[in-house]
Scaffold this motif. Structure first.
Motif, short mmCIF file in Angstrom:
data_model
loop_
_atom_site.label_atom_id
_atom_site.label_comp_id
_atom_site.label_asym_id
_atom_site.label_seq_id
_atom_site.Cartn_x
_atom_site.Cartn_y
_atom_site.Cartn_z
N LYS A 21 0.84 -1.21 0.00
CA LYS A 21 0.00 0.00 0.00
C LYS A 21 0.87 1.25 0.00
O LYS A 21 0.60 2.21 -0.74
CB LYS A 21 -0.92 0.00 1.22
CG LYS A 21 -1.85 1.20 1.27
CD LYS A 21 -2.77 1.14 2.49
CE LYS A 21 -3.69 2.36 2.53
NZ LYS A 21 -4.59 2.33 3.72
N ASP A 24 2.38 2.10 -3.35
CA ASP A 24 1.45 2.51 -4.40
C ASP A 24 1.50 4.03 -4.54
O ASP A 24 0.55 4.74 -4.22
CB ASP A 24 0.04 2.04 -4.05
CG ASP A 24 -0.93 2.25 -5.20
OD1 ASP A 24 -0.47 2.46 -6.34
OD2 ASP A 24 -2.16 2.21 -4.95
N ASP A 25 2.62 4.50 -5.01
CA ASP A 25 2.91 5.93 -5.06
C ASP A 25 3.62 6.22 -6.37
O ASP A 25 4.50 5.47 -6.79
CB ASP A 25 3.80 6.31 -3.86
CG ASP A 25 3.99 7.80 -3.72
OD1 ASP A 25 4.43 8.43 -4.70
OD2 ASP A 25 3.70 8.33 -2.63
N GLU A 26 3.25 7.29 -7.03
CA GLU A 26 3.87 7.60 -8.32
C GLU A 26 5.33 7.99 -8.19
O GLU A 26 6.10 7.86 -9.14
CB GLU A 26 3.09 8.72 -9.00
CG GLU A 26 1.67 8.33 -9.41
CD GLU A 26 0.95 9.44 -10.11
OE1 GLU A 26 1.56 10.53 -10.27
OE2 GLU A 26 -0.20 9.25 -10.52
N THR A 91 6.21 -2.85 -9.68
CA THR A 91 5.10 -3.08 -8.75
C THR A 91 4.46 -4.44 -9.01
O THR A 91 4.07 -5.14 -8.07
CB THR A 91 4.06 -1.96 -8.88
OG1 THR A 91 4.68 -0.70 -8.60
CG2 THR A 91 2.92 -2.17 -7.91
N ARG A 95 4.13 -7.52 -6.23
CA ARG A 95 2.87 -8.18 -5.86
C ARG A 95 2.91 -9.68 -6.16
O ARG A 95 2.49 -10.51 -5.35
CB ARG A 95 1.70 -7.53 -6.59
CG ARG A 95 1.40 -6.11 -6.13
CD ARG A 95 0.28 -5.49 -6.97
NE ARG A 95 -0.05 -4.14 -6.52
CZ ARG A 95 -0.92 -3.86 -5.57
NH1 ARG A 95 -1.58 -4.87 -4.98
NH2 ARG A 95 -1.17 -2.62 -5.22
#
Length: 230
Positions: A21, A24-26, A91, A95
Motif C-alpha cells: 500500500k 502505491d505511489d507515483e 510493482t 505483488r
C-alpha cells in the motif's frame, strides 16, 4: 516477549499489505530513507527477498538444496536491475512475488516446516523462521519507503519481538552497554557492551527505531551511536 510461529505469519501478512500500500505511489524514483537507495530499490529488494525466501520454502518442501541467492553479487545486481525497471513492471513483480511466497508457505506441512534451511547469512534455521524473516523485511522497509509511515504504525507485539531480536544480535558485537525501557509498555532490555550501562527510556516505537538504526535519538535526546544491526 516470546513470539510464536502464528505471530510471525500474521506480521508477515500485515507488513506485506502495508508495504504494498505504501509503495502505491507515483514517486517511486524519490529517495528512500536508506542512503543511496530510491524507493524503487526498496521495491526491488522486497520482491527479490520474496523470491529468495521462496527458494528456501522449496528446499523445505522437497529436500532439494536451494539457496536464497547464488551469491551476494547476484543479490546486489538484482536490486540494481529492479531499481531501473518501469514502475508498473516493478510493482507487478512486487505483488506477484509476495503472492507466490504466501501460496508456497501455505502448502508446507508440519514436518516440512521443521526442515533445516540456510539463510543468506549462512545460519542454519528451521523453516519456521521464514515468516519471521519476511515480517522483519516488509515491516521495517515499509517505514524506509519514507512515505509518512513510522514505527508507531507497526503492531506493538511485533515491535517488542523485533527489539528482542535486535538486542540478541547486537549483544555479541561492539558498542556501548545500554539499558532500555519502554515508557508505554514497561518492557526492558539490557544490551551488554563497552563501559558502564547507559540508561535510555522512550516509547516502544522510539526504542525500536533507535535499535534498528533508524533514529539517532531517543525521547528527543541524542543517544549513543550503535553499530550496524544486520
Amino acid at each position: 516477549m516470546s513470539r510464536t510461529f502464528d505471530d510471525a505469519r500474521r506480521w508477515a501478512r500485515f507488513g506485506t499489505a502495508l508495504f504494498i500500500k505504501a509503495a502505491d505511489d507515483e514517486a517511486l524514483d524519490a529517495p528512500s530513507a536508506l542512503p543511496g537507495w530510491t524507493r524503487k530499490h526498496l521495491l526491488a529488494h522486497l520482491a527479490a527477498n520474496a523470491d529468495a525466501l521462496g527458494n528456501l520454502v522449496h528446499w523445505a518442501a522437497t529436500g532439494e538444496k536451494t539457496l536464497m541467492y547464488s551469491s551476494p553479487e547476484e543479490r546486489a545486481a538484482g536490486i540494481e536491475h529492479g531499481g531501473r525497471l518501469p514502475a508498473a513492471e516493478l510493482t507487478a513483480w512486487l505483488r506477484l512475488s509476495a503472492d507466490t511466497l504466501e501460496s508456497a508457505m501455505a502448502t508446507l506441512g508440519d514436518e516440512q516446516w521443521q526442515s533445516p534451511v540456510v539463510t543468506a547469512q549462512g545460519r542454519t534455521v528451521p523453516a519456521t523462521e521464514l515468516p519471521w524473516m519476511r515480517s522483519r523485511e516488509v515491516c521495517v522497509h515499509a517505514i524506509d519507503l519514507a512515505t509518512g509511515l513510522s514505527f508507531a504504525d507497526l503492531p506493538a507485539d511485533f515491535l517488542a519481538a523485533l527489539c528482542d531480536d535486535v538486542v540478541a544480535k547486537r549483544g555479541g558485537g561492539p558498542g556501548p552497554a545500554l539499558v532500555l525501557e519502554a515508557t508505554d509498555t514497561g518492557a526492558r532490555w539490557e544490551l551488554p557492551g563497552e563501559g558502564g550501562p547507559v540508561a535510555l527510556a522512550g516509547p516502544l516505537h522510539g526504542i525500536t527505531a533507535y535499535l534498528t538504526g533508524r533514529d539517532t535519538t531517543l525521547g528527543g535526546e541524542p543517544a549513543p551511536t550503535l553499530a550496524a544491526w544486520l
